[in-house]
Every structure is written in C-alpha cells, then in structure tokens.
Enzyme design. Sequence first.
Site, PDB file in Angstrom:
ATOM      1  N   GLY A 105      -9.445  48.697  -1.779  1.00 51.87           N
ATOM      2  CA  GLY A 105      -8.045  48.259  -1.847  1.00 51.87           C
ATOM      3  C   GLY A 105      -7.656  47.891  -3.272  1.00 51.87           C
TER       4      GLY A 105
ATOM      5  CE1 TYR B 297     -17.170  49.868   9.144  1.00 49.47           C
ATOM      6  CE2 TYR B 297     -18.856  51.541   8.764  1.00 49.47           C
ATOM      7  CZ  TYR B 297     -17.701  50.886   8.367  1.00 49.47           C
ATOM      8  OH  TYR B 297     -17.080  51.251   7.198  1.00 49.47           O
TER       9      TYR B 297
HETATM   10  N1  LIG Z   1     -17.830  50.364   0.807  1.00 46.00           N
HETATM   11  C1  LIG Z   1     -18.275  51.538   1.233  1.00 46.00           C
HETATM   12  O1  LIG Z   1     -19.322  52.048   0.801  1.00 46.00           O
HETATM   13  C2  LIG Z   1     -17.484  52.313   2.262  1.00 46.00           C
HETATM   14  C3  LIG Z   1     -17.992  53.541   2.702  1.00 46.00           C
HETATM   15  C4  LIG Z   1     -17.274  54.267   3.647  1.00 46.00           C
HETATM   16  C5  LIG Z   1     -16.072  53.770   4.127  1.00 46.00           C
HETATM   17  N2  LIG Z   1     -15.602  52.572   3.689  1.00 46.00           N
HETATM   18  C6  LIG Z   1     -14.308  52.108   4.241  1.00 46.00           C
HETATM   19  O2  LIG Z   1     -13.431  51.848   3.149  1.00 46.00           O
HETATM   20  C7  LIG Z   1     -12.571  50.764   3.475  1.00 46.00           C
HETATM   21  C8  LIG Z   1     -12.654  49.709   2.388  1.00 46.00           C
HETATM   22  O3  LIG Z   1     -13.996  49.280   2.218  1.00 46.00           O
HETATM   23  P1  LIG Z   1     -14.360  48.187   1.108  1.00 46.00           P
HETATM   24  O4  LIG Z   1     -15.779  48.446   0.721  1.00 46.00           O
HETATM   25  O5  LIG Z   1     -13.298  48.121   0.090  1.00 46.00           O
HETATM   26  O6  LIG Z   1     -14.365  46.858   2.011  1.00 46.00           O
HETATM   27  P2  LIG Z   1     -14.097  45.352   1.569  1.00 46.00           P
HETATM   28  O7  LIG Z   1     -14.311  45.167   0.120  1.00 46.00           O
HETATM   29  O8  LIG Z   1     -14.862  44.499   2.536  1.00 46.00           O
HETATM   30  O9  LIG Z   1     -12.531  45.184   1.860  1.00 46.00           O
HETATM   31  C9  LIG Z   1     -12.024  45.119   3.158  1.00 46.00           C
HETATM   32  C10 LIG Z   1     -10.658  44.472   3.093  1.00 46.00           C
HETATM   33  O10 LIG Z   1     -10.141  44.381   4.434  1.00 46.00           O
HETATM   34  C11 LIG Z   1      -9.610  43.099   4.602  1.00 46.00           C
HETATM   35  N3  LIG Z   1      -9.663  42.659   5.996  1.00 46.00           N
HETATM   36  C12 LIG Z   1     -10.728  42.656   6.833  1.00 46.00           C
HETATM   37  N4  LIG Z   1     -10.376  42.136   8.021  1.00 46.00           N
HETATM   38  C13 LIG Z   1      -9.064  41.789   7.925  1.00 46.00           C
HETATM   39  C14 LIG Z   1      -8.143  41.203   8.815  1.00 46.00           C
HETATM   40  N5  LIG Z   1      -8.494  40.844  10.062  1.00 46.00           N
HETATM   41  N6  LIG Z   1      -6.876  40.992   8.381  1.00 46.00           N
HETATM   42  C15 LIG Z   1      -6.492  41.334   7.129  1.00 46.00           C
HETATM   43  N7  LIG Z   1      -7.327  41.897   6.241  1.00 46.00           N
HETATM   44  C16 LIG Z   1      -8.604  42.117   6.638  1.00 46.00           C
HETATM   45  C17 LIG Z   1     -10.496  42.192   3.769  1.00 46.00           C
HETATM   46  O11 LIG Z   1      -9.817  40.978   3.538  1.00 46.00           O
HETATM   47  P3  LIG Z   1     -10.531  39.724   2.816  1.00 46.00           P
HETATM   48  O12 LIG Z   1     -10.410  40.038   1.347  1.00 46.00           O
HETATM   49  O13 LIG Z   1      -9.750  38.553   3.251  1.00 46.00           O
HETATM   50  O14 LIG Z   1     -11.948  39.696   3.318  1.00 46.00           O
HETATM   51  C18 LIG Z   1     -10.686  43.057   2.538  1.00 46.00           C
HETATM   52  O15 LIG Z   1      -9.608  42.876   1.645  1.00 46.00           O
HETATM   53  C19 LIG Z   1     -12.990  50.258   4.846  1.00 46.00           C
HETATM   54  O16 LIG Z   1     -12.155  50.806   5.829  1.00 46.00           O
HETATM   55  C20 LIG Z   1     -14.399  50.803   5.004  1.00 46.00           C
HETATM   56  O17 LIG Z   1     -14.742  50.989   6.348  1.00 46.00           O
HETATM   57  C21 LIG Z   1     -16.269  51.823   2.766  1.00 46.00           C
END
Ligand SMILES: NC(=O)c1ccc[n+]([C@@H]2O[C@H](COP(=O)([O-])OP(=O)(O)OC[C@H]3O[C@@H](n4cnc5c(N)ncnc54)[C@H](OP(=O)(O)O)[C@@H]3O)[C@@H](O)[C@H]2O)c1
Length: 332
Positions: free
Chosen positions: A31, A150
């Site tokens: 994000g 997940y």
């Molecule tokens: N990281 C990877 O390697 C990877 C790989 C494949 C796919 N993805 C996908 O990519 C996307 C982003 O991943 P990321 O690594 O950037 O994850 P991240 O850093 O954990 O960010 C997730 C965001 O979602 C927000 N969030 C979670 N639950 C929420 C809720 N109930 N209400 C409002 N906001 C909420 C979190 O808010 P807070 O800041 O308050 O916690 C955080 O800002 C996800 O959909 C994930 O499944 C990630």
Amino acid sequence: MIQRHTAASSGSGPSFFGRRVWVTGHRGMLGSAMVRSFENENADLLLTARSELDLTDKTAVMSWMRANRPELVFHIGAKVGGIHANSTLPANFLYENLMIQSNVIDGAYQFGVEKLVFVASNCTYPTNAEQPIQEEALLTGPLDDNIRAYAVSKIAGIEMCRAYRKQHGCNFVSIIPPNLYGPGDNYHPQHSHVVAGILRRAHEAKIASAPEFSVWGDGTPRRELLHVDDLASALKYVMLAPTTHDLYNIGSGHDLQISQIATILAEVTGFEGRIVYDTSKPNGTMRKLLDSSRIRSLGWAPRIDEKSGLRGAYADFLSRHPELARNGLASQ
Ligand SMILES: NC(=O)c1ccc[n+]([C@@H]2O[C@H](COP(=O)([O-])OP(=O)(O)OC[C@H]3O[C@@H](n4cnc5c(N)ncnc54)[C@H](OP(=O)(O)O)[C@@H]3O)[C@@H](O)[C@H]2O)c1
C-alpha cells in the site's frame, strides 16, 4: 480519511488524472508503495487507515463508500503474515480476509466502482502445479497445508471478482504476485516473509560478529521475488489497460534458490561468516515460479533487479529500525 491530491500533467491516453482512487491497506508494504507511485499523478487518492475504517465492518465500509464514491479501487488491505503466523492463526486469516474482501468487493458493485484490482497471492496455486504456473492452474489441486486458510480466503476473493464480473458485468480483475520485498517490509522475528527473515538474521549475525547465521531448510527451494515498487507499477498498468482476462500473474519471470538469496543478503548486509542450513526445519514448497506471459503481453515488465532491490531494502531496514541497526538484538 486522508484525501491526497497528487500533481502532474494529464498527458494523453488513459490516466489517473482527476480520478477518485481508493487504495485499501495504504499503510502496509505494498500500500505504501502504491502511495509513493502516485506522487507524480494528478489523482484524488482516498486513503483510509484501519483506525478510521475497519474493513471487516460492513456497515462502516458501505457508509464510507456511499459518502466517498471511489471510481477506481486497488484492493490491497488484508491480514498478511509468514508461515508461523499462518499456521498458528488460521481462523483469523480466513475470517478477516473473507470479511474484508466481501465488504470491499460487494461495496464496489453496490456503489458502481468502474474498475477494481484485487491483490491475491501465489499460495492460491496448488503445491503440485506445473512450473512455471499458469493462471489456469487455480483450483486444480491441493494447497500447502501451512497456509491453507489464507490461500482459501484469497481464492474466495478471486472467485468473488469472477462472479461479480459474470453476474453483474463488473470490471473486477485479480492479480497474483510472488514473494514481495522492498521498503516497508515486516522484520518481525516470527511474522516475517522469506527475504525479511533472512535479512534480519544476516544483519544480527554481522552486528554480533557471529561466525554464522542459519537459514530454515536445506537452501534448495526456489523463490521468485518481486520488488514492491515493480508490483505497484504493474497494478496501475492493469488498472488502466483494457484487460480482457479476470486474472493476471505478475512476477519477475525467474526464481532464485534460497541459498542464492541468503548469499546476496549476506553480501548486502556485509556479513562475512558462514551461512548454515537448518535441515530440521521444513523446506516448504520447492518451487513456485509464475508464468507472467499474460501480463507481459499487455506490455508491462519489471525494472528492479534483485541485487539493487535488496540493497535498497537493507537501507530501508536500517533507517526504519535504528534500534536494530545499533545492536541487532532488540525485539521489534
Ligand atoms: N508481502 C508479500 O510477500 C505478499 C505476497 C503475495 C501477496 N501479498 C498481498 O499483497 C497485499 C499487501 O501485502 P503487504 O505485504 O503490503 O501487507 P501488510 O504490510 O501487512 O499491509 C496490509 C495492510 O492491510 C491493512 N489491514 C489489514 N486488516 C485491516 C482491516 N481490518 N481494516 C483496515 N485495514 C486493514 C493493514 O492495516 P494496519 O497498517 O493497520 O495493520 C495494512 O495497512 C495483501 O493483500 C497480501 O495478501 C503480499
């Protein structure tokens, strides 16, 4: 809610000029990369922190959408974690992600969102999928047990986008990235992904002048890595492109052995000792390379090679965690 007007010229062809763009999960790793990528666009960015809008709360999401009417939605927010978190909190992963997706995707239909791009994950593919994995492999075999909850939630999100396309003609598209890395990664000892976990251990070993650091498994599994800034550029590309499919893999197109990733990270952190492999720990899936030819044929390609990307990730780690940069042993 933060409403950010970003500046740039409108240019020609499809653009984000003047569009109301909602980025869910904008404080997370991907994000924040999306928000960075909008610095030079003239868009109305709609950003909602969890404290203002809990995406699991249907009433709150519907009333926010009614009041703010986003036109384009990057649905990124989700409960995310490594293998440890996934295997110990499967109910949380399944429940929260199903609630979040149902609210955002159904809300996008109810309030006439023009296009929604949903971020899924490569763990949605079966463990025995033929490599490189094509989009058609979805739902053709069993999933990795450790992250099944997940993965099922993300498969439900993809299927929801498909169902709303089919039944209501919504322009909802899902994308599947590989392992992400880059600025804003989570370096928690138990909750991090592969790159962040190894980077932290290499850094701690260097700071402690330890002779070695250890990596889970035997080092032979292969992982495809993608820099978050590359994924942010791809998501914007998909949003503006005349997409005809409902699902796109977005990868770098090649993978590295875990041992190669560990070697690069030892070099990047300046660790000069040995890397040892803890074979009492599981290897996980041996390979999950995505076939990204569908997105490539639309004209998008990644730009950041692993070495320079991982150097940048380490610089970000040092700047965001000065307490770890000093002694390497403090807990986050
Ligand atoms: N990281 C990877 O390697 C990877 C790989 C494949 C796919 N993805 C996908 O990519 C996307 C982003 O991943 P990321 O690594 O950037 O994850 P991240 O850093 O954990 O960010 C997730 C965001 O979602 C927000 N969030 C979670 N639950 C929420 C809720 N109930 N209400 C409002 N906001 C909420 C979190 O808010 P807070 O800041 O308050 O916690 C955080 O800002 C996800 O959909 C994930 O499944 C990630």
